[in-house]
Scaffold this active site. Structure first.
Site, PDB file in Angstrom:
ATOM      1  CB  CYS A  78     -28.842  10.636  30.260  1.00  0.00           C
ATOM      2  SG  CYS A  78     -30.609  10.932  29.987  1.00  0.00           S
ATOM      3  CG  HIS A 130     -24.824  19.001  32.925  1.00  0.00           C
ATOM      4  ND1 HIS A 130     -25.321  18.811  34.192  1.00  0.00           N
ATOM      5  CD2 HIS A 130     -24.976  17.800  32.314  1.00  0.00           C
ATOM      6  CE1 HIS A 130     -25.766  17.579  34.335  1.00  0.00           C
ATOM      7  NE2 HIS A 130     -25.556  16.924  33.198  1.00  0.00           N
ATOM      8  CG  HIS A 182     -22.689  13.691  30.764  1.00  0.00           C
ATOM      9  ND1 HIS A 182     -23.023  12.731  31.682  1.00  0.00           N
ATOM     10  CD2 HIS A 182     -23.668  14.627  30.832  1.00  0.00           C
ATOM     11  CE1 HIS A 182     -24.169  13.054  32.264  1.00  0.00           C
ATOM     12  NE2 HIS A 182     -24.584  14.206  31.769  1.00  0.00           N
ATOM     13  CG  ASP A 235     -26.670  13.514  35.280  1.00  0.00           C
ATOM     14  OD1 ASP A 235     -27.113  12.509  34.703  1.00  0.00           O
ATOM     15  OD2 ASP A 235     -26.218  14.501  34.675  1.00  0.00           O
ATOM     16  CG  ASN A 290     -22.574  14.415  35.170  1.00  0.00           C
ATOM     17  OD1 ASN A 290     -23.221  13.434  35.479  1.00  0.00           O
ATOM     18  ND2 ASN A 290     -23.104  15.473  34.595  1.00  0.00           N
TER      19      ASN A 290
END
Ligand code: HMG
Ligand code: MG
Length: 316
Positions: A252, A219, A221, A28, A261
Protein backbone atom coordinates in the site's frame (compact mmCIF):
# COMPACT_ATOMS: atom_id res chain seq x y z
CA UNK A 1 3.35 -27.49 -21.12
CA UNK A 2 4.21 -29.86 -18.27
CA UNK A 3 1.40 -30.17 -15.75
CA UNK A 4 2.58 -28.73 -12.45
CA UNK A 5 2.65 -30.83 -9.31
CA UNK A 6 -0.30 -30.72 -6.99
CA UNK A 7 -0.50 -31.64 -3.32
CA UNK A 8 -2.32 -34.77 -2.20
CA UNK A 9 -5.83 -33.81 -1.12
CA UNK A 10 -6.38 -34.65 2.53
CA UNK A 11 -9.39 -32.84 4.07
CA UNK A 12 -8.91 -31.51 7.59
CA UNK A 13 -12.50 -31.46 8.82
CA UNK A 14 -14.65 -28.47 9.83
CA UNK A 15 -13.56 -26.37 6.89
CA UNK A 16 -15.70 -24.88 4.10
CA UNK A 17 -16.14 -27.04 1.00
CA UNK A 18 -15.71 -24.05 -1.30
CA UNK A 19 -13.71 -20.85 -1.00
CA UNK A 20 -14.12 -17.76 -3.16
CA UNK A 21 -10.83 -16.09 -3.95
CA UNK A 22 -11.01 -12.32 -4.38
CA UNK A 23 -8.02 -11.61 -6.60
CA UNK A 24 -6.41 -8.23 -5.86
CA UNK A 25 -3.14 -8.39 -7.82
CA UNK A 26 -4.18 -5.98 -10.54
CA UNK A 27 -5.26 -3.36 -8.00
CA UNK A 28 -3.44 -3.88 -4.67
CA UNK A 29 -0.43 -5.35 -6.45
CA UNK A 30 0.02 -2.85 -9.24
CA UNK A 31 -0.86 0.25 -7.20
CA UNK A 32 2.39 -0.28 -5.37
CA UNK A 33 4.76 -0.71 -8.30
CA UNK A 34 7.38 2.02 -8.63
CA UNK A 35 7.05 2.04 -12.40
CA UNK A 36 3.57 2.37 -13.82
CA UNK A 37 2.61 -0.75 -15.73
CA UNK A 38 1.27 -0.05 -19.25
CA UNK A 39 -2.51 -0.30 -19.57
CA UNK A 40 -2.27 -3.10 -22.19
CA UNK A 41 -0.15 -5.20 -19.83
CA UNK A 42 -2.67 -4.71 -17.01
CA UNK A 43 -5.52 -5.74 -19.33
CA UNK A 44 -3.60 -8.82 -20.46
CA UNK A 45 -2.84 -9.69 -16.81
CA UNK A 46 -6.54 -9.53 -15.93
CA UNK A 47 -7.49 -11.61 -18.99
CA UNK A 48 -4.93 -14.28 -18.03
CA UNK A 49 -6.22 -14.32 -14.44
CA UNK A 50 -9.75 -14.89 -15.72
CA UNK A 51 -8.46 -17.60 -18.03
CA UNK A 52 -6.82 -19.30 -15.03
CA UNK A 53 -10.26 -19.56 -13.39
CA UNK A 54 -10.39 -16.57 -11.05
CA UNK A 55 -13.98 -15.35 -10.87
CA UNK A 56 -13.55 -12.13 -8.86
CA UNK A 57 -10.76 -9.89 -10.09
CA UNK A 58 -10.39 -6.45 -8.58
CA UNK A 59 -9.52 -4.42 -11.65
CA UNK A 60 -8.46 -0.91 -10.59
CA UNK A 61 -9.32 2.12 -8.44
CA UNK A 62 -11.19 5.31 -9.29
CA UNK A 63 -9.21 7.35 -6.79
CA UNK A 64 -7.47 10.68 -7.22
CA UNK A 65 -4.84 10.13 -9.95
CA UNK A 66 -2.29 12.18 -8.01
CA UNK A 67 -2.72 9.98 -4.95
CA UNK A 68 -2.21 6.73 -6.87
CA UNK A 69 -0.63 7.53 -10.25
CA UNK A 70 -0.11 3.82 -10.96
CA UNK A 71 -3.88 3.43 -11.43
CA UNK A 72 -4.53 6.74 -13.17
CA UNK A 73 -5.49 4.83 -16.33
CA UNK A 74 -8.68 3.37 -14.80
CA UNK A 75 -10.84 4.94 -17.55
CA UNK A 76 -8.68 3.37 -20.26
CA UNK A 77 -8.28 -0.02 -18.56
CA UNK A 78 -11.78 -0.86 -17.39
CA UNK A 79 -13.45 -0.92 -20.84
CA UNK A 80 -10.70 -3.26 -22.09
CA UNK A 81 -11.70 -5.95 -19.57
CA UNK A 82 -15.37 -5.16 -18.95
CA UNK A 83 -16.58 -7.97 -21.25
CA UNK A 84 -14.83 -10.74 -19.33
CA UNK A 85 -17.30 -13.20 -17.75
CA UNK A 86 -16.02 -12.46 -14.23
CA UNK A 87 -16.84 -10.01 -11.43
CA UNK A 88 -14.64 -6.91 -11.69
CA UNK A 89 -14.90 -4.86 -8.50
CA UNK A 90 -13.23 -1.44 -8.40
CA UNK A 91 -12.27 0.84 -5.52
CA UNK A 92 -14.13 4.12 -5.10
CA UNK A 93 -13.34 6.44 -2.18
CA UNK A 94 -16.07 9.01 -2.76
CA UNK A 95 -18.94 10.07 -5.00
CA UNK A 96 -16.54 11.37 -7.65
CA UNK A 97 -15.01 7.90 -7.82
CA UNK A 98 -18.44 6.28 -7.92
CA UNK A 99 -19.52 8.55 -10.79
CA UNK A 100 -16.45 7.54 -12.76
CA UNK A 101 -17.02 3.83 -12.10
CA UNK A 102 -20.75 3.92 -12.89
CA UNK A 103 -20.12 5.82 -16.11
CA UNK A 104 -18.18 2.76 -17.31
CA UNK A 105 -20.80 0.28 -16.14
CA UNK A 106 -19.06 -1.09 -13.04
CA UNK A 107 -21.41 -3.37 -11.11
CA UNK A 108 -19.24 -3.92 -8.01
CA UNK A 109 -17.48 -1.25 -6.02
CA UNK A 110 -15.50 -1.13 -2.78
CA UNK A 111 -15.12 1.67 -0.29
CA UNK A 112 -12.09 1.50 1.99
CA UNK A 113 -12.16 2.62 5.60
CA UNK A 114 -9.51 2.56 8.28
CA UNK A 115 -9.67 1.33 11.86
CA UNK A 116 -7.05 3.89 12.85
CA UNK A 117 -6.94 7.68 12.66
CA UNK A 118 -3.33 7.74 11.39
CA UNK A 119 -4.06 5.62 8.34
CA UNK A 120 -7.39 7.36 7.64
CA UNK A 121 -5.44 10.61 7.44
CA UNK A 122 -2.59 9.16 5.36
CA UNK A 123 -4.78 7.26 2.93
CA UNK A 124 -7.92 9.37 2.66
CA UNK A 125 -7.00 12.78 4.08
CA UNK A 126 -9.88 12.37 6.56
CA UNK A 127 -10.54 11.30 10.14
CA UNK A 128 -12.12 7.85 10.52
CA UNK A 129 -15.57 9.38 10.97
CA UNK A 130 -15.12 11.90 8.16
CA UNK A 131 -14.20 9.00 5.88
CA UNK A 132 -17.31 7.09 6.96
CA UNK A 133 -19.38 10.19 6.20
CA UNK A 134 -17.73 10.35 2.76
CA UNK A 135 -18.67 6.69 2.09
CA UNK A 136 -22.30 6.96 3.22
CA UNK A 137 -23.70 8.54 0.02
CA UNK A 138 -21.44 6.26 -2.07
CA UNK A 139 -22.94 3.15 -0.52
CA UNK A 140 -26.51 4.50 -0.60
CA UNK A 141 -26.30 5.47 -4.28
CA UNK A 142 -24.51 2.28 -5.29
CA UNK A 143 -27.10 0.10 -3.56
CA UNK A 144 -29.95 2.08 -5.14
CA UNK A 145 -28.36 1.28 -8.52
CA UNK A 146 -28.13 -2.44 -7.69
CA UNK A 147 -24.35 -2.26 -7.39
CA UNK A 148 -22.64 -4.69 -5.00
CA UNK A 149 -20.62 -2.92 -2.31
CA UNK A 150 -17.63 -4.28 -0.46
CA UNK A 151 -16.36 -2.40 2.57
CA UNK A 152 -12.65 -2.74 3.21
CA UNK A 153 -11.31 -2.02 6.64
CA UNK A 154 -7.56 -1.42 6.87
CA UNK A 155 -5.30 -1.72 9.92
CA UNK A 156 -7.52 -4.31 11.63
CA UNK A 157 -4.61 -5.76 13.60
CA UNK A 158 -1.78 -3.28 13.76
CA UNK A 159 -0.88 0.15 12.45
CA UNK A 160 2.61 1.38 11.59
CA UNK A 161 2.10 4.64 13.52
CA UNK A 162 -0.19 3.51 16.36
CA UNK A 163 0.94 -0.08 17.04
CA UNK A 164 -1.53 -2.84 17.97
CA UNK A 165 -5.14 -1.90 17.23
CA UNK A 166 -7.72 -2.62 19.98
CA UNK A 167 -10.41 -5.04 18.82
CA UNK A 168 -13.37 -2.82 19.91
CA UNK A 169 -12.00 -0.05 17.66
CA UNK A 170 -12.13 -2.44 14.69
CA UNK A 171 -15.59 -3.71 15.60
CA UNK A 172 -16.96 -0.15 15.76
CA UNK A 173 -15.94 0.69 12.18
CA UNK A 174 -17.05 -2.74 10.87
CA UNK A 175 -20.44 -2.12 12.46
CA UNK A 176 -20.64 1.32 10.82
CA UNK A 177 -19.81 -0.12 7.38
CA UNK A 178 -22.38 -2.89 7.83
CA UNK A 179 -25.07 -0.47 9.02
CA UNK A 180 -24.34 1.71 6.01
CA UNK A 181 -25.36 -1.21 3.77
CA UNK A 182 -22.11 -2.83 2.64
CA UNK A 183 -22.82 -6.31 1.25
CA UNK A 184 -19.56 -7.75 2.55
CA UNK A 185 -16.58 -6.56 4.54
CA UNK A 186 -12.92 -7.37 4.02
CA UNK A 187 -10.67 -7.30 7.08
CA UNK A 188 -7.33 -5.84 6.06
CA UNK A 189 -4.09 -6.74 7.79
CA UNK A 190 -2.42 -3.97 5.85
CA UNK A 191 1.05 -4.41 7.38
CA UNK A 192 0.91 -8.14 7.93
CA UNK A 193 1.27 -8.21 11.74
CA UNK A 194 -1.70 -10.48 12.53
CA UNK A 195 -1.21 -13.94 13.99
CA UNK A 196 -3.84 -16.71 14.09
CA UNK A 197 -5.02 -16.19 17.69
CA UNK A 198 -5.61 -12.52 16.96
CA UNK A 199 -7.61 -13.43 13.85
CA UNK A 200 -9.81 -15.82 15.84
CA UNK A 201 -10.35 -13.21 18.58
CA UNK A 202 -11.37 -10.52 16.08
CA UNK A 203 -13.75 -12.85 14.25
CA UNK A 204 -15.35 -13.87 17.56
CA UNK A 205 -15.81 -10.22 18.58
CA UNK A 206 -17.36 -9.39 15.23
CA UNK A 207 -19.68 -12.39 15.43
CA UNK A 208 -20.79 -11.19 18.84
CA UNK A 209 -21.47 -7.76 17.33
CA UNK A 210 -23.78 -9.36 14.74
CA UNK A 211 -21.26 -9.67 11.88
CA UNK A 212 -20.78 -13.41 11.24
CA UNK A 213 -17.78 -14.92 9.41
CA UNK A 214 -20.04 -15.59 6.40
CA UNK A 215 -20.29 -11.80 5.84
CA UNK A 216 -16.52 -11.33 5.95
CA UNK A 217 -13.53 -11.68 3.70
CA UNK A 218 -9.96 -11.67 4.97
CA UNK A 219 -7.18 -9.64 3.38
CA UNK A 220 -3.78 -10.61 4.68
CA UNK A 221 -0.52 -9.02 3.63
CA UNK A 222 2.39 -11.39 4.10
CA UNK A 223 5.05 -9.15 5.65
CA UNK A 224 5.93 -11.62 8.41
CA UNK A 225 5.02 -14.84 6.58
CA UNK A 226 1.79 -15.26 8.59
CA UNK A 227 -0.79 -14.82 5.83
CA UNK A 228 -1.41 -18.51 5.14
CA UNK A 229 -1.59 -19.44 8.83
CA UNK A 230 -4.01 -16.56 9.41
CA UNK A 231 -6.10 -17.68 6.46
CA UNK A 232 -6.39 -21.22 7.81
CA UNK A 233 -7.47 -19.80 11.18
CA UNK A 234 -10.15 -17.70 9.44
CA UNK A 235 -11.40 -20.69 7.40
CA UNK A 236 -11.72 -22.70 10.60
CA UNK A 237 -14.02 -19.96 11.92
CA UNK A 238 -16.25 -20.15 8.83
CA UNK A 239 -14.84 -17.43 6.56
CA UNK A 240 -15.21 -18.44 2.89
CA UNK A 241 -13.91 -15.34 1.06
CA UNK A 242 -10.16 -14.87 0.92
CA UNK A 243 -8.32 -12.02 -0.78
CA UNK A 244 -5.07 -12.90 -2.49
CA UNK A 245 -2.74 -11.47 -5.08
CA UNK A 246 -1.32 -13.45 -7.99
CA UNK A 247 2.39 -13.95 -7.48
CA UNK A 248 2.20 -12.15 -4.11
CA UNK A 249 2.26 -8.70 -5.72
CA UNK A 250 1.26 -5.82 -3.56
CA UNK A 251 1.49 -3.36 -0.73
CA UNK A 252 0.00 0.00 0.00
CA UNK A 253 1.59 3.28 -1.07
CA UNK A 254 0.29 5.01 2.08
CA UNK A 255 1.41 2.45 4.68
CA UNK A 256 5.10 1.93 5.27
CA UNK A 257 5.97 -1.74 5.85
CA UNK A 258 3.05 -3.06 3.80
CA UNK A 259 4.36 -5.79 1.50
CA UNK A 260 2.62 -8.09 -0.92
CA UNK A 261 -0.63 -9.85 -0.21
CA UNK A 262 -0.94 -13.55 0.41
CA UNK A 263 0.05 -15.06 -2.94
CA UNK A 264 -2.91 -16.60 -4.75
CA UNK A 265 -0.78 -19.59 -5.79
CA UNK A 266 0.23 -20.33 -2.17
CA UNK A 267 -3.44 -20.14 -1.18
CA UNK A 268 -4.58 -22.40 -4.03
CA UNK A 269 -1.87 -24.94 -3.16
CA UNK A 270 -3.06 -25.12 0.45
CA UNK A 271 -6.74 -25.27 -0.49
CA UNK A 272 -6.09 -28.04 -3.03
CA UNK A 273 -4.27 -29.95 -0.31
CA UNK A 274 -7.25 -29.52 1.99
CA UNK A 275 -9.56 -30.79 -0.76
CA UNK A 276 -11.28 -27.38 -1.04
CA UNK A 277 -12.55 -26.50 -4.48
CA UNK A 278 -11.50 -23.17 -6.02
CA UNK A 279 -12.02 -23.86 -9.71
CA UNK A 280 -8.55 -22.47 -10.42
CA UNK A 281 -6.01 -23.97 -12.81
CA UNK A 282 -2.80 -23.65 -10.79
CA UNK A 283 -0.55 -24.23 -13.80
CA UNK A 284 -2.14 -21.36 -15.73
CA UNK A 285 -2.00 -19.13 -12.69
CA UNK A 286 1.71 -19.81 -12.14
CA UNK A 287 2.34 -19.14 -15.83
CA UNK A 288 0.48 -15.83 -15.48
CA UNK A 289 2.55 -14.73 -12.49
CA UNK A 290 5.76 -15.81 -14.20
CA UNK A 291 4.73 -13.78 -17.23
CA UNK A 292 3.90 -10.76 -15.03
CA UNK A 293 7.17 -11.08 -13.10
CA UNK A 294 9.02 -10.86 -16.42
CA UNK A 295 7.09 -7.66 -17.25
CA UNK A 296 8.00 -6.21 -13.82
CA UNK A 297 11.61 -7.33 -14.08
CA UNK A 298 11.85 -9.32 -10.86
CA UNK A 299 10.87 -12.81 -9.69
CA UNK A 300 7.63 -13.44 -7.83
CA UNK A 301 8.04 -13.73 -4.04
CA UNK A 302 5.50 -16.59 -4.00
CA UNK A 303 7.05 -19.87 -2.87
CA UNK A 304 4.56 -21.83 -4.97
CA UNK A 305 5.32 -19.81 -8.09
CA UNK A 306 9.03 -20.39 -7.54
CA UNK A 307 8.59 -24.10 -6.88
CA UNK A 308 6.36 -24.70 -9.89
CA UNK A 309 7.77 -22.30 -12.43
CA UNK A 310 10.82 -24.50 -13.03
CA UNK A 311 8.31 -27.07 -14.29
CA UNK A 312 6.65 -24.47 -16.53
CA UNK A 313 8.78 -21.52 -17.52
CA UNK A 314 7.04 -21.37 -20.84
CA UNK A 315 5.65 -17.87 -21.53
CA UNK A 316 2.50 -18.11 -23.52
P1 HMG B 1 -8.47 15.00 -1.11
O1 HMG B 1 -7.21 15.64 -1.54
O2 HMG B 1 -8.95 15.25 0.28
O3 HMG B 1 -9.61 15.29 -2.17
O4 HMG B 1 -8.27 13.44 -1.31
P2 HMG B 1 -10.83 16.32 -2.12
O5 HMG B 1 -12.08 15.58 -1.78
O6 HMG B 1 -10.46 17.51 -1.28
O7 HMG B 1 -10.89 16.78 -3.66
C1 HMG B 1 -9.79 17.48 -4.24
C2 HMG B 1 -9.81 17.37 -5.74
O8 HMG B 1 -9.66 15.99 -6.11
C3 HMG B 1 -11.11 17.84 -6.37
O9 HMG B 1 -10.77 18.42 -7.62
C4 HMG B 1 -11.86 16.55 -6.64
O10 HMG B 1 -12.77 16.61 -7.72
C5 HMG B 1 -10.72 15.62 -6.99
P3 HMG B 1 -10.76 20.01 -7.81
O11 HMG B 1 -12.14 20.43 -7.46
O12 HMG B 1 -9.73 20.50 -6.82
O13 HMG B 1 -10.36 20.14 -9.24
N1 HMG B 1 -11.09 14.23 -6.67
C6 HMG B 1 -11.05 13.20 -7.53
N2 HMG B 1 -10.65 13.11 -8.81
C7 HMG B 1 -10.76 11.89 -9.41
N3 HMG B 1 -11.25 10.80 -8.78
C8 HMG B 1 -11.65 10.86 -7.50
C9 HMG B 1 -11.54 12.10 -6.84
N4 HMG B 1 -11.84 12.48 -5.59
C10 HMG B 1 -11.58 13.77 -5.50
N5 HMG B 1 -12.15 9.78 -6.90
C11 HMG B 1 -9.20 11.26 -1.74
C12 HMG B 1 -9.28 12.53 -0.91
C13 HMG B 1 -10.07 10.23 -1.09
C14 HMG B 1 -9.70 11.59 -3.13
C15 HMG B 1 -7.70 10.81 -1.82
O14 HMG B 1 -7.22 10.72 -0.52
C16 HMG B 1 -7.53 9.48 -2.51
O15 HMG B 1 -7.76 9.38 -3.72
N6 HMG B 1 -7.09 8.46 -1.77
C17 HMG B 1 -6.92 7.11 -2.32
C18 HMG B 1 -5.77 6.40 -1.67
C19 HMG B 1 -5.68 4.99 -2.17
O16 HMG B 1 -6.18 4.65 -3.23
N7 HMG B 1 -4.98 4.11 -1.40
C20 HMG B 1 -4.80 2.74 -1.75
C21 HMG B 1 -6.05 1.90 -1.63
S1 HMG B 1 -6.43 1.41 0.02
C22 HMG B 1 -5.49 -0.05 0.27
O17 HMG B 1 -4.64 -0.37 -0.52
C23 HMG B 1 -5.81 -0.92 1.45
C24 HMG B 1 -6.56 -2.19 1.08
O18 HMG B 1 -5.81 -2.99 0.17
C25 HMG B 1 -6.88 -3.03 2.34
C26 HMG B 1 -5.65 -3.25 3.24
O19 HMG B 1 -4.65 -3.83 2.78
O20 HMG B 1 -5.74 -2.85 4.40
C27 HMG B 1 -7.91 -1.88 0.39
MG1 MG C 1 -4.21 -4.35 0.76
Amino acid sequence: MTAPGLPMAVPAGDLPTRVRIHEVGARDGLQNEKATVPTEVKAEFIRRLADAGLTTIEATSFVHPKWVPQLADAEQLFPQVADLPVALPVLVPNERGLDRALALGASRVAVFASATESFAKANLNRTVDEALAMFEPVVTRAKADGVHVRGYLSMCFGDPWEGPVPIPQVVRVCRALTDMGCDELSLGDTIGVATPGHVVALLAALDEAGIPPSALGVHFHDTYGQALANTLAALQQGVTTVDASAGGLGGCPYAKSATGNLATEDLVWMLRGLGIDTGIDLGRLVATSTWMAARLGRPSPSRTVRALSHEDTEEH
